[in-house]
Write an enzyme that holds these catalytic residues in place. Structure first.
Site, mmCIF file in Angstrom:
data_model
loop_
_atom_site.group_PDB
_atom_site.id
_atom_site.type_symbol
_atom_site.label_atom_id
_atom_site.label_comp_id
_atom_site.label_asym_id
_atom_site.label_seq_id
_atom_site.Cartn_x
_atom_site.Cartn_y
_atom_site.Cartn_z
ATOM 1 N N LYS A 199 1.096 -0.887 -0.089
ATOM 2 C CA LYS A 199 -0.015 -0.130 -0.288
ATOM 3 C C LYS A 199 0.709 1.411 -0.028
ATOM 4 O O LYS A 199 1.931 1.618 1.073
ATOM 5 C CB LYS A 199 -1.336 -0.411 1.577
ATOM 6 C CG LYS A 199 -0.986 1.973 2.058
ATOM 7 C CD LYS A 199 -2.496 1.792 0.706
ATOM 8 C CE LYS A 199 -3.413 2.931 1.866
ATOM 9 N NZ LYS A 199 -1.921 4.233 1.254
ATOM 10 N N GLY A 252 6.005 5.026 8.310
ATOM 11 C CA GLY A 252 5.255 6.007 8.632
ATOM 12 C C GLY A 252 5.452 6.791 10.078
ATOM 13 O O GLY A 252 6.779 6.460 10.644
ATOM 14 N N SER A 253 4.536 7.288 10.282
ATOM 15 C CA SER A 253 4.715 8.306 11.288
ATOM 16 C C SER A 253 4.053 7.332 12.600
ATOM 17 O O SER A 253 3.561 6.405 12.262
ATOM 18 C CB SER A 253 3.615 9.682 10.631
ATOM 19 O OG SER A 253 2.109 8.589 11.263
ATOM 20 N N THR A 254 4.201 7.986 13.864
ATOM 21 C CA THR A 254 4.548 7.181 14.784
ATOM 22 C C THR A 254 3.352 7.227 15.188
ATOM 23 O O THR A 254 1.908 6.179 15.900
ATOM 24 C CB THR A 254 5.252 8.399 15.826
ATOM 25 O OG1 THR A 254 6.661 7.888 15.791
ATOM 26 C CG2 THR A 254 5.463 7.746 17.619
ATOM 27 N N GLU A 255 2.260 8.304 15.334
ATOM 28 C CA GLU A 255 0.745 8.170 15.303
ATOM 29 C C GLU A 255 0.335 7.054 14.367
ATOM 30 O O GLU A 255 -0.606 5.963 16.001
ATOM 31 C CB GLU A 255 -0.154 9.352 15.042
ATOM 32 C CG GLU A 255 -1.280 9.097 15.016
ATOM 33 C CD GLU A 255 -2.475 11.160 14.858
ATOM 34 O OE1 GLU A 255 -1.322 11.437 13.855
ATOM 35 O OE2 GLU A 255 -3.139 11.170 15.223
ATOM 36 N N VAL A 256 -0.045 7.190 13.010
ATOM 37 C CA VAL A 256 -0.455 5.887 12.333
ATOM 38 C C VAL A 256 0.808 4.877 12.755
ATOM 39 O O VAL A 256 -0.454 3.937 13.069
ATOM 40 C CB VAL A 256 -0.286 5.882 11.007
ATOM 41 C CG1 VAL A 256 -1.364 4.443 10.180
ATOM 42 C CG2 VAL A 256 -0.951 7.711 10.572
ATOM 43 N N GLY A 257 1.702 4.484 13.159
ATOM 44 C CA GLY A 257 2.151 3.458 13.627
ATOM 45 C C GLY A 257 1.852 3.197 14.556
ATOM 46 O O GLY A 257 1.756 1.512 14.745
ATOM 47 N N GLU A 274 8.600 1.141 11.501
ATOM 48 C CA GLU A 274 9.727 2.365 11.318
ATOM 49 C C GLU A 274 9.111 3.560 11.274
ATOM 50 O O GLU A 274 8.667 4.084 10.422
ATOM 51 C CB GLU A 274 10.672 2.506 9.549
ATOM 52 C CG GLU A 274 11.071 1.110 9.458
ATOM 53 C CD GLU A 274 12.463 0.800 10.283
ATOM 54 O OE1 GLU A 274 13.241 1.573 10.555
ATOM 55 O OE2 GLU A 274 13.405 0.172 10.107
ATOM 56 N N CYS A 308 12.833 10.731 7.359
ATOM 57 C CA CYS A 308 13.025 10.374 8.580
ATOM 58 C C CYS A 308 14.405 10.592 10.026
ATOM 59 O O CYS A 308 13.997 11.347 10.762
ATOM 60 C CB CYS A 308 12.071 9.361 8.972
ATOM 61 S SG CYS A 308 13.650 8.059 7.485
ATOM 62 N N GLU A 405 8.258 16.496 15.281
ATOM 63 C CA GLU A 405 8.541 15.777 13.791
ATOM 64 C C GLU A 405 8.656 17.266 13.602
ATOM 65 O O GLU A 405 6.633 17.240 13.171
ATOM 66 C CB GLU A 405 8.816 14.669 13.467
ATOM 67 C CG GLU A 405 9.445 14.614 12.523
ATOM 68 C CD GLU A 405 8.547 12.922 11.844
ATOM 69 O OE1 GLU A 405 8.521 12.686 11.794
ATOM 70 O OE2 GLU A 405 10.015 12.260 11.359
HETATM 71 P P1 NAP Z 1 1.623 8.311 7.895
HETATM 72 O O1 NAP Z 1 0.411 9.280 7.592
HETATM 73 O O2 NAP Z 1 1.989 7.559 9.276
HETATM 74 O O3 NAP Z 1 1.401 7.688 6.334
HETATM 75 C C1 NAP Z 1 2.179 6.670 6.162
HETATM 76 C C2 NAP Z 1 1.387 5.202 5.803
HETATM 77 O O4 NAP Z 1 0.446 4.481 6.318
HETATM 78 C C3 NAP Z 1 0.358 5.400 4.770
HETATM 79 O O5 NAP Z 1 0.599 4.630 2.847
HETATM 80 C C4 NAP Z 1 -0.647 5.804 4.394
HETATM 81 O O6 NAP Z 1 -1.669 5.928 3.934
HETATM 82 C C5 NAP Z 1 -0.796 4.820 5.755
HETATM 83 N N1 NAP Z 1 -1.702 4.558 6.856
HETATM 84 C C6 NAP Z 1 -2.550 5.645 7.358
HETATM 85 N N2 NAP Z 1 -3.527 5.388 7.158
HETATM 86 C C7 NAP Z 1 -3.794 3.947 7.831
HETATM 87 C C8 NAP Z 1 -4.136 2.871 8.678
HETATM 88 N N3 NAP Z 1 -5.400 3.172 9.555
HETATM 89 N N4 NAP Z 1 -3.419 1.707 8.752
HETATM 90 C C9 NAP Z 1 -2.358 1.402 7.797
HETATM 91 N N5 NAP Z 1 -1.828 2.718 7.081
HETATM 92 C C10 NAP Z 1 -2.445 3.832 6.639
HETATM 93 O O7 NAP Z 1 3.117 9.016 7.365
HETATM 94 P P2 NAP Z 1 3.747 9.598 6.227
HETATM 95 O O8 NAP Z 1 3.262 11.487 6.609
HETATM 96 O O9 NAP Z 1 3.400 9.314 4.981
HETATM 97 O O10 NAP Z 1 4.918 9.989 6.365
HETATM 98 C C11 NAP Z 1 5.902 9.921 7.030
HETATM 99 C C12 NAP Z 1 6.586 10.210 8.153
HETATM 100 O O11 NAP Z 1 7.160 8.093 7.325
HETATM 101 C C13 NAP Z 1 6.802 10.669 9.108
HETATM 102 O O12 NAP Z 1 6.771 10.770 10.410
HETATM 103 C C14 NAP Z 1 8.600 10.333 8.805
HETATM 104 O O13 NAP Z 1 9.202 10.374 9.742
HETATM 105 C C15 NAP Z 1 8.156 8.556 8.685
HETATM 106 N N6 NAP Z 1 9.452 7.996 8.074
HETATM 107 C C16 NAP Z 1 9.889 6.715 9.086
HETATM 108 C C17 NAP Z 1 10.914 6.053 8.036
HETATM 109 C C18 NAP Z 1 12.194 5.306 8.872
HETATM 110 O O14 NAP Z 1 12.620 4.249 8.709
HETATM 111 N N7 NAP Z 1 11.794 5.094 10.160
HETATM 112 C C19 NAP Z 1 11.205 6.551 6.649
HETATM 113 C C20 NAP Z 1 10.490 7.063 6.129
HETATM 114 C C21 NAP Z 1 9.365 8.031 6.608
HETATM 115 P P3 NAP Z 1 -2.000 7.378 3.147
HETATM 116 O O15 NAP Z 1 -1.213 8.320 2.984
HETATM 117 O O16 NAP Z 1 -3.638 7.073 2.195
HETATM 118 O O17 NAP Z 1 -3.192 8.159 4.339
#
Ligand code: NAP
Ligand code: MG
Length: 506
Positions: A199, A252-257, A274, A308, A405
């Site tokens: 996804k 992705g984000s900590t909140e969604v994670g 991650e 990130c 962040e």
């Molecule tokens: P996000 O809002 O958490 O979204 C990440 C993914 O999760 C997207 O594909 C999103 O889909 C999906 N998603 C949303 N709601 C969900 C749910 N309830 N269940 C499962 N998946 C769901 O993060 P982002 O804004 O795309 O990315 C930025 C974040 O990623 C930052 O916090 C960054 O630090 C982190 N990041 C971490 C690393 C690492 O290696 N640690 C690397 C890169 C980025 P939609 O797009 O359709 O909402």
């Protein structure tokens, strides 16, 4: 496609393949075929340098997720993938890496238009870096091994462990490195022999849609990799908690994670998370300040700060504080803001209007809380989602701009006096993704590495990434690793095999 985007493309040019692809109707990819979403719903794709609509993608619903998970399970139950010799699996992955390389310019252009990022580094790092990771992991396909064990249980036994693919993997990626993060998520499970439902982020699905055509050309059997595009809110919970999924790998984000972790936990499905970061750079009095400043081009402002592991809080020893600020300011002011396709671009637009608004809100909040603007910070007028490289200074580690962040080209620089104070400030944060220590004193570096609570610590660098080095955070930055041999283990399960050996006649 909006005429403003046409004008950008005409001005800088893209390959015929990219142009043709952008004109196509984008679908889901399930069971070896491009298919419409059951609902026929579409999501607009916004080009960030103009803010206009580039195209639309299919919005998957729960039924589509069910189809994708079923297809992946069939691929594991049938002969084409599950029964394939590891040597042949490896060959397909290596062929796929070659195809990425051959299509790197096209993939980069698609990515740049979709996400806003600068094309040159995108081709070099996101796309070719993804091909390298695929090659690295392909090597493991032929080296998956268990062990024989000497057991002391009564009787006579042959005892051994087998490593088996864990099953169907749900992989979920963010928008900041759409293609590259997808490779981080799929290379290891493919090498391990798993099947995947991927996804992408709803803002940035295009490069992976193009990639699926390359998978077909490489001979990846149907059902092994399925792509469900659209909103994570609509299908995320359904995918993560799906009984047909055996492993969840999320970036992705900590909140969604946190939510993904809860859902996977209820389903007793193992999960790798991650998540976000707020990585410190510790600059000591003996540091090479030119090297520190030069690194901020990549460690702070690269990808418009949407990284990130960005070194988004810098602690500089008070004796070099002013000098460090001045040198970093020179770097920030020298960075060219332009559409990603412009060869001069150092900083492209951020991904969306809401990302831009969020970053600007943080800057205003930081100033209201007492941070001082050194450069940038004012709004960028005009089309698109541009945010100027911004430097803030502060004395208070509790400010929201220091603790949270921001995910934009914004860095806050704070002074410290003592080594122990620097370590305490660095560790005083919910995240623990990465950190860097800048010093010419090797003993200090070796003393501090174990004390920093982060999954990666660099010394005199802040952005080194390699397929061989596991990447992943501590604390609220998540758990589990991507890349390196450590990642492969997440996609294998261990079976203990006992064979009773009967007594002989003599
Ligand atoms: P996000 O809002 O958490 O979204 C990440 C993914 O999760 C997207 O594909 C999103 O889909 C999906 N998603 C949303 N709601 C969900 C749910 N309830 N269940 C499962 N998946 C769901 O993060 P982002 O804004 O795309 O990315 C930025 C974040 O990623 C930052 O916090 C960054 O630090 C982190 N990041 C971490 C690393 C690492 O290696 N640690 C690397 C890169 C980025 P939609 O797009 O359709 O909402
Ligand atoms: Mg986009």
């Amino acid at each position: 496609m909006h005429p403003k985007i046409e004008a950008v493309i005409d001005r800088y040019g893209v390959t015929d393949a990219a142009r043709a692809f952008l004109g196509e109707e984008h679908k889901l990819y399930i069971d070896g075929a491009f298919v419409e979403a059951a609902s026929k719903d579409r999501v607009p794709v916004i080009e960030p340098s103009t803010g206009e609509t580039l195209t639309t993608i299919a919005a998957a619903g729960k039924d589509d997720v069910d189809c994708a998970v079923a297809a992946a399970n069939r691929a594991l139950a049938g002969g084409d993938w599950a029964g394939m010799k590891s040597r042949d699996r490896q060959r397909i992955l290596l062929r796929l890496a070659d195809l990425i390389e051959a299509n790197a310019q096209t993939l980069g252009e698609i990515e740049s238009l979709d996400n806003g990022k600068a094309l040159g580094p995108c081709v070099e790092m996101d796309i070719l870096g993804g091909a390298e990771l695929l090659r690295y992991m392909a090597g493991f396909a032929t080296k998956i091994e268990g062990a024989t064990r000497e057991v002391s249980a009564p009787g006579s036994h042959f005892a051994a462990t087998r490593k088996e693919p864990i099953g169907v993997v749900a992989a979920i990626v963010p928008w900041n490195w759409p293609f590259n993060m997808a490779m981080w998520k799929i290379a290891a499970p493919l090498a391990a022999g798993c099947a995947i439902v991927l996804k992408p982020a709803e803002q940035t699905s295009l490069s992976m849609l193009y990639f699926m055509k390359l998978c077909e050309r490489a001979g990846l059997p149907k059902g092994v990799l399925n792509l469900v595009t659209g909103s994570g809110r609509a299908i995320g919970d359904h995918l993560v908690g799906h009984p047909g999924v055996s492993k969840v790998s999320f970036t992705g984000s900590t909140e969604v994670g946190r939510r993904v972790g809860e859902t996977a936990g209820r389903a007793l499905t193992p999960v790798t998370l991650e998540l976000g970061g707020k990585s410190p750079m510790l600059v000591f009095a003996d540091a090479d300040l030119d090297a520190v400043a030069a690194s901020t081009r990549w460690s702070v402002f690269f990808n418009a700060g949407q990284v990130c592991s960005a070194g988004s809080r810098i602690y500089a020893h008070r004796s070099v504080f002013e000098k460090a600020v001045t040198k970093i300011k020179q770097v920030a002011e020298g960075m060219v803001m332009a559409p990603g396709l412009d060869p001069a671009c150092d900083i492209g637009p951020v991904v969306s209007a809401s990302a831009k608004a969020n970053i600007e809100t943080y800057i205003r909040k930081g100033v209201a809380e007492g941070a001082r603007i050194v450069c940038g910070g004012d709004e960028t007028p005009g089309d698109g989602f541009f945010v100027k490289p911004t430097i803030l200074t502060a004395d208070d580690n509790t400010l929201s701009v220091v603790q949270e962040e921001i995910f934009g080209p914004v860095v806050v620089i704070l002074p410290f006096d003592e080594e122990a104070e620097a370590v305490a400030l660095a560790n005083d944060n919910q995240y623990g993704l990465a950190a860097s220590i800048w010093t010419r004193d090797i003993s200090r570096a070796l003393r501090l590495v174990p004390r920093i609570k982060a999954g990666t610590v660099w010394v005199n660098a802040h952005d080194l990434i390699d397929s061989a080095m596991p990447f992943g955070g501590f604390k609220n930055s998540g758990f589990g690793k991507d890349m390196g041999p450590e990642q492969l283990d997440h996609f294998l399960r261990t079976k203990s095999v006992w064979i009773s050996v009967a007594e002989g006649d003599e």
